[in-house]
Write a protein that holds these residues in place. Structure first.
Motif, PDB file in Angstrom:
ATOM      1  N   ALA A  23       0.868  -1.169   0.049  1.00 19.66           N
ATOM      2  CA  ALA A  23       0.129   0.105  -0.198  1.00 19.66           C
ATOM      3  C   ALA A  23       0.793   1.474   0.072  1.00 19.66           C
ATOM      4  O   ALA A  23       0.648   2.300  -0.585  1.00 19.66           O
ATOM      5  CB  ALA A  23      -0.832  -0.114   1.193  1.00 19.66           C
ATOM      6  N   ALA A  24       1.941   1.289   0.715  1.00 17.86           N
ATOM      7  CA  ALA A  24       2.817   2.440   0.969  1.00 17.86           C
ATOM      8  C   ALA A  24       3.400   2.879  -0.494  1.00 17.86           C
ATOM      9  O   ALA A  24       3.666   4.018  -0.940  1.00 17.86           O
ATOM     10  CB  ALA A  24       3.958   2.113   1.996  1.00 17.86           C
ATOM     11  N   THR A  25       3.866   1.647  -1.278  1.00 15.26           N
ATOM     12  CA  THR A  25       4.533   1.975  -2.488  1.00 15.26           C
ATOM     13  C   THR A  25       3.704   2.438  -3.343  1.00 15.26           C
ATOM     14  O   THR A  25       4.059   3.388  -4.376  1.00 15.26           O
ATOM     15  CB  THR A  25       5.384   0.554  -3.097  1.00 15.26           C
ATOM     16  N   TYR A  63       9.943   6.473   7.552  1.00 10.55           N
ATOM     17  CA  TYR A  63       8.964   6.529   6.658  1.00 10.55           C
ATOM     18  C   TYR A  63       9.186   6.247   5.389  1.00 10.55           C
ATOM     19  O   TYR A  63      10.315   6.286   4.933  1.00 10.55           O
ATOM     20  CB  TYR A  63       8.459   8.261   6.970  1.00 10.55           C
ATOM     21  N   GLY A  64       8.065   6.117   4.580  1.00 11.89           N
ATOM     22  CA  GLY A  64       8.346   5.801   3.316  1.00 11.89           C
ATOM     23  C   GLY A  64       8.451   6.795   2.236  1.00 11.89           C
ATOM     24  O   GLY A  64       7.965   7.991   2.345  1.00 11.89           O
ATOM     25  N   SER A  65       9.446   6.615   1.338  1.00 14.14           N
ATOM     26  CA  SER A  65       9.516   7.713   0.301  1.00 14.14           C
ATOM     27  C   SER A  65      10.059   7.067  -1.291  1.00 14.14           C
ATOM     28  O   SER A  65       9.891   5.803  -1.292  1.00 14.14           O
ATOM     29  CB  SER A  65      10.795   8.651   0.848  1.00 14.14           C
ATOM     30  N   VAL A  66      10.467   7.721  -1.789  1.00 15.27           N
ATOM     31  CA  VAL A  66      11.006   7.326  -3.475  1.00 15.27           C
ATOM     32  C   VAL A  66      12.411   8.042  -3.701  1.00 15.27           C
ATOM     33  O   VAL A  66      12.572   9.068  -3.557  1.00 15.27           O
ATOM     34  CB  VAL A  66       9.945   7.654  -4.510  1.00 15.27           C
ATOM     35  N   ALA A  67      13.333   7.369  -3.949  1.00 18.12           N
ATOM     36  CA  ALA A  67      14.708   7.845  -4.480  1.00 18.12           C
ATOM     37  C   ALA A  67      14.538   7.941  -6.080  1.00 18.12           C
ATOM     38  O   ALA A  67      14.359   6.661  -6.566  1.00 18.12           O
ATOM     39  CB  ALA A  67      15.939   6.841  -4.033  1.00 18.12           C
ATOM     40  N   THR A  68      14.788   9.047  -6.610  1.00 21.59           N
ATOM     41  CA  THR A  68      14.522   8.901  -8.073  1.00 21.59           C
ATOM     42  C   THR A  68      15.957   9.510  -8.711  1.00 21.59           C
ATOM     43  O   THR A  68      16.940  10.024  -8.083  1.00 21.59           O
ATOM     44  CB  THR A  68      13.837  10.283  -8.322  1.00 21.59           C
ATOM     45  N   VAL A  82      12.680   3.289   2.208  1.00 18.36           N
ATOM     46  CA  VAL A  82      12.213   3.449   3.729  1.00 18.36           C
ATOM     47  C   VAL A  82      13.313   4.483   4.091  1.00 18.36           C
ATOM     48  O   VAL A  82      14.565   4.090   4.204  1.00 18.36           O
ATOM     49  CB  VAL A  82      12.174   2.234   4.616  1.00 18.36           C
ATOM     50  N   VAL A  83      13.142   5.741   4.508  1.00 21.37           N
ATOM     51  CA  VAL A  83      14.081   6.605   4.893  1.00 21.37           C
ATOM     52  C   VAL A  83      14.079   6.201   6.674  1.00 21.37           C
ATOM     53  O   VAL A  83      13.251   6.365   7.319  1.00 21.37           O
ATOM     54  CB  VAL A  83      13.635   8.057   4.829  1.00 21.37           C
ATOM     55  N   SER A  84      15.495   5.947   6.805  1.00 24.52           N
ATOM     56  CA  SER A  84      15.519   5.844   8.466  1.00 24.52           C
ATOM     57  C   SER A  84      16.299   7.017   8.941  1.00 24.52           C
ATOM     58  O   SER A  84      17.629   7.092   8.397  1.00 24.52           O
ATOM     59  CB  SER A  84      16.210   4.370   8.937  1.00 24.52           C
ATOM     60  N   SER A 168       8.288  13.185   1.185  1.00 26.76           N
ATOM     61  CA  SER A 168       7.134  12.464   1.413  1.00 26.76           C
ATOM     62  C   SER A 168       6.119  13.021   1.987  1.00 26.76           C
ATOM     63  O   SER A 168       6.077  14.253   2.485  1.00 26.76           O
ATOM     64  CB  SER A 168       7.630  11.034   2.409  1.00 26.76           C
ATOM     65  N   ASN A 169       4.952  12.253   2.098  1.00 19.95           N
ATOM     66  CA  ASN A 169       3.699  12.784   2.362  1.00 19.95           C
ATOM     67  C   ASN A 169       3.675  13.123   4.065  1.00 19.95           C
ATOM     68  O   ASN A 169       3.959  12.276   4.696  1.00 19.95           O
ATOM     69  CB  ASN A 169       2.438  12.265   2.122  1.00 19.95           C
ATOM     70  N   PRO A 170       3.683  14.452   4.592  1.00 23.02           N
ATOM     71  CA  PRO A 170       3.793  14.499   5.917  1.00 23.02           C
ATOM     72  C   PRO A 170       2.660  13.933   6.821  1.00 23.02           C
ATOM     73  O   PRO A 170       2.885  13.574   7.964  1.00 23.02           O
ATOM     74  CB  PRO A 170       3.985  16.126   6.032  1.00 23.02           C
TER      75      PRO A 170
END
Length: 218
Positions: A23-25, A63-68, A82-84, A168-170
């Motif tokens: 769902a997160a992706t 939290y989830g994010s995207v590396a582009t 996942v950003v840690s 990412s979405n706050p």
């Protein structure tokens, strides 16, 4: 409160340690397509592997994010991560390796960095890891699961990244903890950023072939 979980995970099975991913992706992908996630950090066309005997981190925020960025052929690419984030981290016996494939004449070339193997660990402040895969034994102190990412850590020392990697979405899913201990760490990542990064006893080596870091072998 302390929570303990044993690793051996992949992106699609990041249960407690990582954001539930299917769902997160999907949500991240939709957000990226709609322009909701602004990227100002372009990652390279190859990821890298990191191993460590132990990581001690304060004020965890995940939290989830995207590396582009682009692949090695120059085509646009996006990677769910996942950003840690930690306000401070100490890493014991760290090894980082990156394999560059198909180098003319030589074939695959591996660059390996070792640090923190003696009495002084690697030390970093305001460090963020864009992780796509993690295997570890993890223990958290005072953990909150399901908070909004924009809330940051409980004491506000670790916040969502700004310009370093895609936002990412706050209001999206996140978790936080006062302290995290990760043992027998093996992870793949697309990016690491830090306010300061002290690598005690740094050793850099180049070798032909794919010679990635392995626990207990560096």
């Amino acid at each position: 409160m302390e929570s303990q979980v044993r690793g051996g995970t992949r992106w699609k099975r990041f249960a407690l340690v990582m954001v539930p991913s299917v769902a997160a992706t999907a949500a991240i992908g939709i957000g990226l397509a709609q322009g909701a996630l602004a990227a100002s950090f372009s990652v390279s066309g190859v990821d890298f592997k990191v191993t460590a005997d132990r990581l001690e981190g304060d004020d965890l925020l995940q939290y989830g994010s995207v590396a582009t960025g682009t692949d090695l052929e120059g085509n646009k690419a996006a990677h769910p991560v996942v950003v840690s984030g930690f306000s401070h981290a100490e890493i014991y016996n760290m090894c980082q390796s990156v394999v560059t494939p198909k180098v003319p004449i030589f074939g695959n070339i591996t660059m390996t960095i070792n640090a923190g193997g003696g009495s002084e660990p690697v030390k970093a402040d305001n460090i963020y890891l864009d992780v796509s895969q993690l295997d570890t034994d993890a223990e958290f102190t005072n953990i909150d699961i399901g908070v909004a990412a924009g809330e940051g850590s409980a004491n506000g020392k670790t916040k969502m990244q700004g310009n370093a990697t895609p936002k990412s979405n706050p209001y999206g899913f996140a978790q936080r903890a006062d302290h995290a201990t990760l043992k027998k760490v093996e992870q793949r990542a697309w990016a690491t950023t830090a306010g300061s990064f002290k690598l005690n006893g740094l050793k850099l080596r180049l070798s032909t072939g794919a010679n990635e870091c392995q626990l207990g072998k560096h």
